[in-house]
Enzyme design. Sequence first.
Site, PDB file in Angstrom:
ATOM      1  N   ARG A   1      27.280 -33.953   8.835  1.00 34.93           N
ATOM      2  CA  ARG A   1      28.277 -34.968   8.481  1.00 34.93           C
ATOM      3  C   ARG A   1      29.521 -34.297   7.902  1.00 34.93           C
ATOM      4  O   ARG A   1      30.653 -34.605   8.295  1.00 34.93           O
ATOM      5  CB  ARG A   1      27.696 -35.963   7.481  1.00 34.93           C
TER       6      ARG A   1
ATOM      7  N   SER B   1      21.486 -33.938   8.442  1.00 33.18           N
ATOM      8  CA  SER B   1      22.536 -34.963   8.370  1.00 33.18           C
ATOM      9  C   SER B   1      23.575 -34.622   7.314  1.00 33.18           C
ATOM     10  O   SER B   1      24.772 -34.846   7.519  1.00 33.18           O
ATOM     11  CB  SER B   1      21.914 -36.331   8.079  1.00 33.18           C
TER      12      SER B   1
ATOM     13  N   ASN C   1      33.134 -33.996  10.218  1.00 35.19           N
ATOM     14  CA  ASN C   1      34.364 -34.644   9.772  1.00 35.19           C
ATOM     15  C   ASN C   1      35.484 -33.642   9.543  1.00 35.19           C
ATOM     16  O   ASN C   1      36.635 -33.870   9.947  1.00 35.19           O
ATOM     17  CB  ASN C   1      34.104 -35.438   8.491  1.00 35.19           C
TER      18      ASN C   1
END
Length: 266
Positions: free
Chosen positions: A206, A202, A210
């Site tokens: 993440r 994660s 992005n």
Amino acid sequence: MSADNEFDATEYIQHHLTNLRLDLSEGVIDSDATGFMTLHLDTLIMSIGLGALFCYIFWLGARRATAGVPGGLQNFVETMVEFIEKTVSETFHAKSKVIAPLALTIFCWVFLSNLMDLIPIDMVPSIMYAIGVDYWKVLPSVDLNFTFGLSLSVLGLIIIYGVMGHGVVGFLKSFLTHPLGPWMAPFNLVLNIVEFVAKPVSLSLRLFGNLYAAELVFILISLLPWWIQWTLGTPWAIFHILVVPLQAFIFMMLTVVYLAMAYEEH
């Protein structure tokens, strides 16, 4: 859009998303090379260079520190150190000489890496192409090797701090007894393994997701006519200025939280 223009746009996007790759097995630069024997030279050079830049700025700030009226660089360095120290102290309650410097390093390194996304999309690749380098991604954060490298380092620290806080037996025992108690050991083991693996995954995805999305938007905007580029690119860049430090802060904050969870009592 004509077929030729569509092909050119696809080729343009693929070019900007391709790393400068060194195939170690063959010892040649190959943009199609994959696997563990492939190095992304642009990611390595950019990330090491940005890390060195961070170290130099803070070293220079410490060297120029004075008890009198501080300069701008000293104010900046002191503000960053105090901000990170306060943030860490509110999350990691045990005594450690490593956590605050680690958090500062992660925040500044990821921030500088993300900041490269604000450089005009064609500027650096055009310069590198002029000196004979066909591919060059200036943004390390859109390379999974960089984000996973950071997250796997955090995973290693989680194990180290878990052992430091509970001992080897206590750390391994927590996989069997938490959170449902010792009578539910098999379920606890499955839940903890999933959680343990999910933390680095994660963290890395993440940050990568992005920044990859933001980079792709910049690439798509650059394909539009110049007057539309200014109309859409300027507000997107302003919005992205907020995303750059936010993603660095999230990565840093989650790292501190994970280490605190591993080290402290449940």
